[in-house]
Each structure stands twice: as C-alpha cells, then as structure tokens.
Design an enzyme around this catalytic site. Sequence first.
Site, PDB file in Angstrom:
ATOM      1  N   GLU A  16     -29.664  -0.458  -5.691  1.00 27.89           N
ATOM      2  CA  GLU A  16     -31.024  -0.224  -5.201  1.00 27.89           C
ATOM      3  C   GLU A  16     -32.050  -0.350  -6.320  1.00 27.89           C
ATOM      4  O   GLU A  16     -33.157  -0.857  -6.106  1.00 27.89           O
ATOM      5  CB  GLU A  16     -31.131   1.151  -4.538  1.00 27.89           C
ATOM      6  CG  GLU A  16     -30.319   1.294  -3.249  1.00 27.89           C
ATOM      7  CD  GLU A  16     -30.782   0.342  -2.145  1.00 27.89           C
ATOM      8  OE1 GLU A  16     -31.873  -0.256  -2.272  1.00 27.89           O
ATOM      9  OE2 GLU A  16     -30.042   0.188  -1.162  1.00 27.89           O
ATOM     10  N   TYR A  99     -38.479   5.295  -1.759  1.00 26.69           N
ATOM     11  CA  TYR A  99     -37.565   4.355  -1.111  1.00 26.69           C
ATOM     12  C   TYR A  99     -36.132   4.562  -1.598  1.00 26.69           C
ATOM     13  O   TYR A  99     -35.200   4.719  -0.799  1.00 26.69           O
ATOM     14  CB  TYR A  99     -37.979   2.885  -1.349  1.00 26.69           C
ATOM     15  CG  TYR A  99     -36.813   1.979  -1.022  1.00 26.69           C
ATOM     16  CD1 TYR A  99     -36.507   1.682   0.300  1.00 26.69           C
ATOM     17  CD2 TYR A  99     -35.936   1.537  -2.028  1.00 26.69           C
ATOM     18  CE1 TYR A  99     -35.391   0.937   0.622  1.00 26.69           C
ATOM     19  CE2 TYR A  99     -34.817   0.794  -1.715  1.00 26.69           C
ATOM     20  CZ  TYR A  99     -34.545   0.490  -0.395  1.00 26.69           C
ATOM     21  OH  TYR A  99     -33.425  -0.215  -0.078  1.00 26.69           O
ATOM     22  N   ASP A 117     -39.573   0.312   3.118  1.00 24.73           N
ATOM     23  CA  ASP A 117     -39.694  -0.755   2.125  1.00 24.73           C
ATOM     24  C   ASP A 117     -40.501  -1.907   2.730  1.00 24.73           C
ATOM     25  O   ASP A 117     -41.054  -1.785   3.824  1.00 24.73           O
ATOM     26  CB  ASP A 117     -38.302  -1.237   1.674  1.00 24.73           C
ATOM     27  CG  ASP A 117     -37.661  -2.144   2.710  1.00 24.73           C
ATOM     28  OD1 ASP A 117     -37.944  -1.967   3.913  1.00 24.73           O
ATOM     29  OD2 ASP A 117     -36.883  -3.031   2.325  1.00 24.73           O
ATOM     30  N   CYS A 171     -37.289 -10.959  11.286  1.00 25.67           N
ATOM     31  CA  CYS A 171     -38.737 -10.757  11.189  1.00 25.67           C
ATOM     32  C   CYS A 171     -39.177 -11.007   9.747  1.00 25.67           C
ATOM     33  O   CYS A 171     -39.661 -10.126   9.053  1.00 25.67           O
ATOM     34  CB  CYS A 171     -39.092  -9.336  11.635  1.00 25.67           C
ATOM     35  SG  CYS A 171     -40.841  -9.089  11.980  1.00 25.67           S
ATOM     36  N   CYS A 178     -38.991 -15.640  15.884  1.00 25.45           N
ATOM     37  CA  CYS A 178     -39.511 -14.973  17.076  1.00 25.45           C
ATOM     38  C   CYS A 178     -38.843 -15.474  18.362  1.00 25.45           C
ATOM     39  O   CYS A 178     -38.666 -14.719  19.313  1.00 25.45           O
ATOM     40  CB  CYS A 178     -41.012 -15.157  17.160  1.00 25.45           C
ATOM     41  SG  CYS A 178     -41.916 -14.409  15.786  1.00 25.45           S
ATOM     42  N   CYS A 181     -35.816 -13.537  18.823  1.00 27.26           N
ATOM     43  CA  CYS A 181     -35.956 -12.103  18.546  1.00 27.26           C
ATOM     44  C   CYS A 181     -35.776 -11.270  19.803  1.00 27.26           C
ATOM     45  O   CYS A 181     -36.448 -11.503  20.810  1.00 27.26           O
ATOM     46  CB  CYS A 181     -37.328 -11.826  17.940  1.00 27.26           C
ATOM     47  SG  CYS A 181     -37.616 -10.072  17.616  1.00 27.26           S
ATOM     48  N   CYS A 187     -43.242  -7.186  21.378  1.00 24.69           N
ATOM     49  CA  CYS A 187     -43.862  -7.296  20.059  1.00 24.69           C
ATOM     50  C   CYS A 187     -45.345  -7.593  20.201  1.00 24.69           C
ATOM     51  O   CYS A 187     -45.737  -8.665  20.675  1.00 24.69           O
ATOM     52  CB  CYS A 187     -43.186  -8.393  19.232  1.00 24.69           C
ATOM     53  SG  CYS A 187     -43.968  -8.641  17.618  1.00 24.69           S
TER      54      CYS A 187
END
Length: 337
Positions: A16, A99, A117, A171, A178, A181, A187
């Site tokens: 991370e 985060y 994030d 995304c 899309c 999606c 959306c």
Amino acid sequence: MPWKAVRDPYAVWLSEIILQQTRVAQGMPYYERFVETYPTVTDLARAEDDAVMKLWEGLGYYSRARNLLRAARMVANDHAGHFPDTYEELLSLPGVGPYTAAAIASFAFDRQVAVLDGNVYRVLARYAGDATPTDGSRGRKHFQDLVDAAMGDTPAAAFNQAIMDFGALVCTPRNAACAACPLSAKCVALNTDRVYDLPVKAKAVARRTRHFHYLVVEDRGHVLLQQRTEKDIWQNLYEFPLIEADRTALRVEQLIALPAWPDWLPPSRITPEGRSTIYRQILSHQTILAVFHRIKCEAPIEFPEHLVRVDRQARSLYALPRVINRYLEEKALTLDL
DNA sequence: AATTCGTGGAG
DNA sequence: TCTCCAAGAAT
C-alpha cells in the site's frame, strides 16, 4: 496482484505504501524486490537508510521510503515486530494516512472501515452525479460519508477490493467501460453525459522551472557526490555538486563567478571539459532543466565532509535522482571510470 | 487549508 | 509536446 490474497500485515502495508500515487505496473517490481530483500518488518527495521533509499530509487516521492523505514523501526522496537491492528493505531505510523490505515485495517485485520482513494472518488462521483470537488477537506469528508454508507455491513475487505478494482478496470478515468457496466442504468453521470466531467478537482497544478548546473568533478578516476539534505525535492538522495542558477545557458567559466561556486573547488586547479545537452525532468510541481559540466581536476583537491568521493561501488550504494541516472546511462558512465 | 513531495504511461 | 493522473501523506 501477488499480494491480493495475502493477509500478512507487513505485505499489505508495504504494497500500500508503494502504490500510493503509483500505478501497479510501476510499483510491482519494487514490491518484489523489497519482500525479497527484507522478508519481514524486522529485517527492514535493521536496514541502513541508504540501502532502503537505493531500493526505492526511481519510484519517486522519496518521503515514502524514509517513512517506511521509520515505521518499520517503530513496529520492530515499540510493538515487538507486530503491526497494530486498529485503524487509529495504524494511522499513527509515519507514512500511513487515512487511506493506507483503512486498507491495512480491512485487508489484514478485517476491520470494518472503508477506503477512500482515487478510484472510490471517481466511482462515487460518477454514480451519484456528484460534482463536489474531491480535493479539499470538505470533499474528503463528503465522499468518506458516501463510501461509508455504500459499504454498510458488507464485509470491508471484499467491499474495498471490489470498489477499487471496479474503478481500476471498469469506471476508468478515460475510456470507461460504460457499455458493459452493471451500474449503467442508475449511473447519473452516464445518463446526464457527464462521465468525463467527474470527479471534479478544484485546483490545477502549477509548475515552476528550475535550472540545475551539475559539476561532474573527476578526480583521479573518481567522482564527487553529495547528499541532498534540505527540505526540497529528492531529500536523502545523492547528486553531483550543484549550482542552481536562473538559466541553463552558462558555462563553467561563468559559473565560477557566481557566489554559489563551491569554495573547495579552486578555479586554478580545474580544467573544464565541456557541458552536456539539457536534460529535462518533469516533477509534479517543478520542471528541472539540468546541465552537466565535466570538470577535470589537475591536482588533488580537498573537499568537505558532506561530499563523498565514490569508487566503483557508487551506483550500487547511492540512490540517485532519475535525471542523474539518465545522464549516466546516456553517457555510458558508470561512475567507476 | 493550501502546498509540496516523483515518475512514467496514456491519449 | 502537453495534459492528466495513478491503491496519498506530511507540513
């Protein structure tokens, strides 16, 4: 990702930190090298500062490397080599912010906290058609509330991994999928044609230009390096003696006249051997224009403590900024002339 | 709260 | 060449 199924707090923490503001493809080889070189947090805690900087060399945002070592030593010395297992305690480690604390707490310890994030901002801003600027404390609070509500009682580790993967694979910032999606019907951004207007950032990046003149001082087959210690870019990395000026169009003969010319390098004992082309290095908030001046020492010189006269181990010992390494690679210079 | 901290890939 | 920005944090 190799660490995806891993629950080892050390591996989660390390990955991370490496992935902060860094693409997976760029960070992956560094992660591999770190776990190989330092299999446990205790191993890392025992490492030399310069060794860790060297392993981080080229990855950027070097405060991460400095804080990585500080945090490892805290875990080794103050926590008997065991990472703390709560969000709040993790947050107290240097280099671990909201985060990263949430990521470690959820992935390694199954704590019910949601990560926020760049992916999460984008997914939520688009799905909700929310134009609240994501930079700034107000936006951060707002989207943290949204993601907390979205997670609800869904197990945090799975939810966090899923929403970040969704942002990274579906995304995406550009060319979002899309058409494929599963959320397209609801959306708001898609249905108001604002997908690429979201999320909103209030501030734009301003860059300033700096002109660096590096003195490649060759003294009997060796070269001089110094460590950057100021509160500035590349802190803890090494570089050639530097004169910063207001332009690149300067030769050694002109640099000598500047107040910044080092007093340990008497003009009478050197021979200028030409300057390089201009190297440009773009940082997040600065553009560095660097020129390298080769200078031969006619007689042995004495130099201050903060300089190191490097032998052939130099490049394996000292972490250098990319612009220095690019110069060395292009010139086929190994520092061990 | 606003700035500053690298580097590289994609468009 | 230029912009955007990537599993952010510290000051």
